[in-house]
Design an enzyme around this catalytic site. Structure first.
Site, PDB file in Angstrom:
ATOM      1  CD  GLU A   1      40.312  52.021  33.486  1.00 45.96           C
ATOM      2  OE1 GLU A   1      40.376  52.953  34.269  1.00 45.96           O
ATOM      3  OE2 GLU A   1      39.275  51.369  33.277  1.00 45.96           O
TER       4      GLU A   1
ATOM      5  CD  GLU B   1      37.187  54.840  39.881  1.00 46.16           C
ATOM      6  OE1 GLU B   1      38.015  55.099  40.773  1.00 46.16           O
ATOM      7  OE2 GLU B   1      36.228  54.076  40.043  1.00 46.16           O
TER       8      GLU B   1
END
Length: 403
Positions: free
Chosen positions: A400, A391
């Site tokens: 991220e 994810e």
């Protein structure tokens, strides 16, 4: 009515004197926009005589600057007069305690206006400034975006009052505005049409757009005079009727409310163990995990090709970075939908999140799940994966920092 959804703008001394007693109690408007100076072609400072009126200046009054003020004019005389008038309006607003200013944004180039507004934000200790923009002007959104980007600080104190015109732009353009810092729609009474009982109403396309705007917490500012003979409160009542029938916000609108202009702090789950509250926030996304489930479902269907006479093979799914389990649940749901058996390895390095994952195993629905308390980079799997699920957290590809 407790929501501050509808205000009214008055421009002349006569309008103000006529309606002072009724603005809030009879007409039921939540706020009022009053001119800080009478509009005149000479750009001279002519404040109206309403200083002794018993308004709640700091909470219910917006101070408006004359629309013909143009401090970025190419005409030096006009620019100079505009600057003097603007500064006088700024000083009067501070004297009155007006909390919000309303300025017309003229043209595409507003560097000088930016300078004056930055100074005013500093002097007023950050009191909001709203900018009225006509939605039908060419390149209206581009002009606003350019102007907005000129502010090195104080952008959170700026907002748009979008002036509706007889012709609304495309749905895509309206969506773009609603995704920006629009706090109010300006609607002139001439845009209303009489219904069968001669009460003022709006055409269908306006109704649809205003209801959507209400779901985005946008207010409405009524401008102009009573041109339907039913009193100014008739416009307020009709708009409040639209507000009551605005419909429910979509899952996406509800989830994203308040985050439209928020720049997230980058998540670094490879470096840091996330907190429980962080997991909770991104698990509330109503769309993402349905899409993950659909992706796993399609992958299972695509891979399910058993040889004739042989049972359906069990697919091995490895969820790397399982968090608190939403991807595990999405994978199990996909297995149930496709009627294809799976075995799940849930790999998570956050030892506190692992406690939550192990608690899931109490539910028989998770009987085919094996929890792996390990960093994915150092774990040696007992078998190969058929499907690997991971994810991205936050904004795609930039939020991220995990590889």
């Amino acid at each position: 009515m407790s929501e501050a959804i509808c205000g009214v703008q008055y421009s002349t001394q006569a309008e103000i004197e006529k309606n002072t007693e009724e603005i809030f109690d009879v007409q039921r408007f939540s706020f009022v926009a009053l001119p800080l100076s009478e509009a005149n072609p000479n750009l001279s400072f002519k404040p109206l005589e309403f200083f002794d009126l018993q308004f709640e200046w700091s909470s219910k009054v917006i101070g408006t600057v004359p629309a013909n003020v143009n401090v970025d004019s190419s005409n030096p005389e006009l620019r100079g007069k505009s600057e003097k008038l603007l500064q006088r309006c700024f000083k009067l607003s501070q004297y009155l305690g007006v909390n919000t200013l309303l300025i017309h944004l003229n043209g595409e180039y507003n560097q000088n206006l930016t300078r004056h507004c930055l100074h005013q934000l500093h002097e007023s200790q950050g009191k909001p400034i709203w900018f009225k923009i006509n939605i039908s002007e060419s390149n209206a959104w581009q002009s606003w975006n350019t102007f907005y980007s000129l502010f090195p600080t104080g952008q959170d104190k700026l907002a748009v009052v979008l002036e509706l015109s007889p012709c609304l732009p495309s749905l895509r353009e309206l969506d773009r505005w609603l995704g920006d810092v629009v706090l109010a729609l300006s609607i002139d009474t001439t845009l209303f049409v009489p219904n069968k009982e001669d009460f003022p109403v709006l055409r269908r396309e306006y109704q649809t757009f205003i209801k959507r705007a209400f779901r985005h917490k946008v207010q409405v500012l009524v401008t102009g005079s009573d041109c339907h003979g039913k009193g100014m409160d008739a416009y307020q009542k009709y708009l409040y009727h639209l507000y009551q029938n605005k419909g429910k916000s979509s899952e996406y609108e509800t989830f994203s409310q308040g985050y439209e202009e928020l720049l997230q702090i980058p998540l670094q789950p490879l470096k840091d163990n996330l907190e429980n509250s962080t997991y909770e926030i991104f698990e509330k996304d109503p769309i993402k995990y349905r899409q993950y489930e659909e992706a796993v479902y399609r992958a299972l269907i695509d891979r399910n090709a058993p040889l004739p006479g042989e049972p359906t093979p069990i697919q091995v799914i490895m969820v790397v970075g399982a968090g608190r389990g939403p991807l595990i649940r999405a994978s199990l749901n996909a297995s149930k939908r496709s009627n294809i058996p799976i075995k799940v390895y849930a790999v998570e390095k956050n030892e506190c999140a692992v406690l939550t994952l192990r608690n899931l195993l109490k539910d028989p629905y998770f009987s085919e799940v094996t929890i792996v308390d390990s960093d994915m980079r150092s774990w040696t799997p007992p078998e190969k994966a058929d499907i690997l699920v991971s994810e991205l957290l936050g904004s795609f590809s930039d939020n991220e920092l995990s590889p």
